[in-house]
Write an enzyme that holds these catalytic residues in place. Sequence first.
Site, PDB file in Angstrom:
ATOM      1  N   ASN A 153      27.375  20.294 106.139  1.00 45.35           N
ATOM      2  CA  ASN A 153      26.064  19.494 105.106  1.00 45.35           C
ATOM      3  C   ASN A 153      27.021  19.281 103.884  1.00 45.35           C
ATOM      4  OD1 ASN A 153      24.396  19.732 103.603  1.00 45.35           O
ATOM      5  ND2 ASN A 153      24.334  21.519 103.388  1.00 45.35           N
ATOM      6  N   ARG A 197      13.078  25.983  89.854  1.00 48.56           N
ATOM      7  CA  ARG A 197      11.961  25.097  90.001  1.00 48.56           C
ATOM      8  C   ARG A 197      10.376  24.869  89.477  1.00 48.56           C
ATOM      9  NH1 ARG A 197      13.227  22.200  95.701  1.00 48.56           N
ATOM     10  NH2 ARG A 197      16.072  23.339  94.558  1.00 48.56           N
ATOM     11  N   ILE A 202      14.065  35.449 100.701  1.00 53.48           N
ATOM     12  CA  ILE A 202      12.973  36.452  99.646  1.00 53.48           C
ATOM     13  C   ILE A 202      11.961  36.415 101.116  1.00 53.48           C
ATOM     14  CG2 ILE A 202      10.599  36.331  98.363  1.00 53.48           C
ATOM     15  CD1 ILE A 202      12.516  34.287  96.652  1.00 53.48           C
ATOM     16  N   GLU A 223      18.985  27.087 110.025  1.00 49.34           N
ATOM     17  CA  GLU A 223      18.771  26.010 110.103  1.00 49.34           C
ATOM     18  C   GLU A 223      19.944  24.977 110.393  1.00 49.34           C
ATOM     19  OE1 GLU A 223      17.417  26.686 105.724  1.00 49.34           O
ATOM     20  OE2 GLU A 223      16.812  24.149 106.044  1.00 49.34           O
ATOM     21  N   HIS A 263      13.017  21.071 103.680  1.00 51.21           N
ATOM     22  CA  HIS A 263      12.930  22.530 104.281  1.00 51.21           C
ATOM     23  C   HIS A 263      12.707  22.440 106.195  1.00 51.21           C
ATOM     24  CE1 HIS A 263      12.150  24.317 100.340  1.00 51.21           C
ATOM     25  NE2 HIS A 263      13.944  24.607 101.459  1.00 51.21           N
ATOM     26  N   ASN A 321      15.822  29.599  97.560  1.00 54.85           N
ATOM     27  CA  ASN A 321      15.781  29.256  95.963  1.00 54.85           C
ATOM     28  C   ASN A 321      14.520  28.108  95.675  1.00 54.85           C
ATOM     29  OD1 ASN A 321      17.645  30.535  94.264  1.00 54.85           O
ATOM     30  ND2 ASN A 321      19.371  30.207  95.392  1.00 54.85           N
ATOM     31  N   ARG A 331      23.467  17.620 108.338  1.00 58.36           N
ATOM     32  CA  ARG A 331      21.863  17.796 107.977  1.00 58.36           C
ATOM     33  C   ARG A 331      21.695  16.576 106.926  1.00 58.36           C
ATOM     34  NH1 ARG A 331      20.474  20.886 102.307  1.00 58.36           N
ATOM     35  NH2 ARG A 331      18.664  21.005 102.342  1.00 58.36           N
ATOM     36  N   LEU A 359      10.579  30.978 101.954  1.00 57.65           N
ATOM     37  CA  LEU A 359      11.122  31.440 100.533  1.00 57.65           C
ATOM     38  C   LEU A 359      12.339  31.842 100.252  1.00 57.65           C
ATOM     39  CD1 LEU A 359       8.103  33.808 100.077  1.00 57.65           C
ATOM     40  CD2 LEU A 359       7.567  31.393 100.123  1.00 57.65           C
TER      41      LEU A 359
HETATM   42  P1  ADP Z   1      18.930  29.176  99.676  1.00 59.40           P
HETATM   43  O1  ADP Z   1      19.659  29.396 101.109  1.00 59.40           O
HETATM   44  O2  ADP Z   1      17.603  27.650  99.305  1.00 59.40           O
HETATM   45  O3  ADP Z   1      19.416  29.039  98.191  1.00 59.40           O
HETATM   46  P2  ADP Z   1      17.752  31.545 100.008  1.00 59.40           P
HETATM   47  O4  ADP Z   1      17.272  31.761 101.475  1.00 59.40           O
HETATM   48  O5  ADP Z   1      19.553  32.205 100.376  1.00 59.40           O
HETATM   49  O6  ADP Z   1      18.555  30.314  99.210  1.00 59.40           O
HETATM   50  O7  ADP Z   1      17.247  32.250  98.868  1.00 59.40           O
HETATM   51  C1  ADP Z   1      17.934  33.058  98.053  1.00 59.40           C
HETATM   52  C2  ADP Z   1      16.823  33.921  97.187  1.00 59.40           C
HETATM   53  O8  ADP Z   1      16.630  35.367  98.394  1.00 59.40           O
HETATM   54  C3  ADP Z   1      17.439  34.819  96.221  1.00 59.40           C
HETATM   55  O9  ADP Z   1      15.951  34.758  95.021  1.00 59.40           O
HETATM   56  C4  ADP Z   1      17.522  35.908  96.254  1.00 59.40           C
HETATM   57  O10 ADP Z   1      17.849  37.237  95.313  1.00 59.40           O
HETATM   58  C5  ADP Z   1      16.623  36.162  97.219  1.00 59.40           C
HETATM   59  N1  ADP Z   1      17.630  37.276  98.616  1.00 59.40           N
HETATM   60  C6  ADP Z   1      18.470  37.143  98.831  1.00 59.40           C
HETATM   61  N2  ADP Z   1      18.873  38.104  99.846  1.00 59.40           N
HETATM   62  C7  ADP Z   1      17.972  39.590  99.011  1.00 59.40           C
HETATM   63  C8  ADP Z   1      17.833  40.720  99.316  1.00 59.40           C
HETATM   64  N3  ADP Z   1      17.672  41.169 100.370  1.00 59.40           N
HETATM   65  N4  ADP Z   1      16.454  41.346  99.175  1.00 59.40           N
HETATM   66  C9  ADP Z   1      15.738  40.466  98.233  1.00 59.40           C
HETATM   67  N5  ADP Z   1      15.596  39.466  97.810  1.00 59.40           N
HETATM   68  C10 ADP Z   1      16.223  38.490  98.478  1.00 59.40           C
END
Ligand code: ADP
Length: 400
Positions: free
Chosen positions: A7, A243, A333, A386, A182, A213, A93, A211
Amino acid sequence: MKVLVLNSGSSSVKYRLFEMDRREEVAGGVVERIGEPDGVISERVRRADGSLDTSVRRLPVPSHRAAFALMGEALRSGGGLDDPRRLYAIGHRVVHGGPVFRAPARIDAAVVAAIREVAPLAPLHNPGHLVGIEAALEAAPDVPQVAVFDTAFHQTMPARAYRYAVPEEWYTRYRVRRYGFHGTSHAYVARRAADHLGRSLDGVNLITLHLGNGASAAAVQGGRCVDTSMGLTPLAGLVMGTRSGDLDPAVVFYLGRVAGLEPARVEAALNQESGLKGLCGAHDVREVHRAADAGDPRALLALEVFAYRIRKYVGAYTAVLGRVDAIVFTAGIGENDADLRRRICEGLEGLGITLDEERNRSAAGELSEVHAPQSRVAVLVVRTNEELEIAEQTVACVRG
Ligand code: ADP
């Protein structure tokens, strides 16, 4: 059989090496701050006992070519890959495949040109992917390389879902339409969910909720995406970390008039200063929960807005699909936040969706069922992967 998944961004390269026979990551890491004096390489290696060993080195990484050399060293020492020619394939990716790519594509000059051609649709992503692809082609010219697109899974949407009601020329000339993102994650969890339900993918209707970031919902009918919440760009749809998701497009013009904000400023604010961060100052959901637990009303409202927006999409996609077999929660999340899952499903009993609070709180591992026995719709928590999905799609593409 080893497959490397890359990536690449304009200043970083994330890499994962998979042993496909075991569907297991054997090494991975990220090279960051490429082109800056203080580069960083973080390496992760799976030891013989199965544990992961992580190390970080700081050193200048002047170019992507240098990043690939470092990665090659790391894969040699940590991944047992003595020669990149031993790779079965490399999967890249790519965020945006525009209307061109409906499936993964074996990379050749025409594919590179097509990714470049749609780059204006994803100016923050595609140019960085291309630098990485070119460096990889140079580093391993004899290894088959495949581009796997975040948008491809959504290319099955019907026109009534992907067209915007705007002047036709915006569509025909500038390709303004819904694309969705996604896709790799939605596709992976949809397949896992169908397997779990003991049904073939083409027989199930799902609402998949990625769900993290970034956040998006998809309506999946018989294994094919029929609608999704992100649009021309990943700014649309659900409330995200920073966002806004959906809003009245007139907000942009109104702010131009009353606050003198240039469109570029508004665009940056909608991408980086909005969402949970805009509502309560924190973008990480764990931080938002801490603030809400401490009595901060803004944080509580942020959680409510986040969950309410998703609930509306679940209602809309229930109407789109007619019959829903399962709701699937995934990403940071979706996989970890039982409180938000509860808030999202609250009041959906009329749609046949009833959560079991105990199961919801104890969800863990690759896949959990969290609905109550009387729930007509299954509610599943599925851990996304992914990179593994990219590796599998890469193998399938090379095999033709
Ligand atoms: P991305 O890959 O889009 O950067 P992730 O899939 O890692 O994001 O998700 C990040 C989000 O998941 C953040 O808001 C974080 O707070 C939440 N998160 C990650 N681990 C936990 C957990 N153990 N409990 C609650 N929320 C979590």
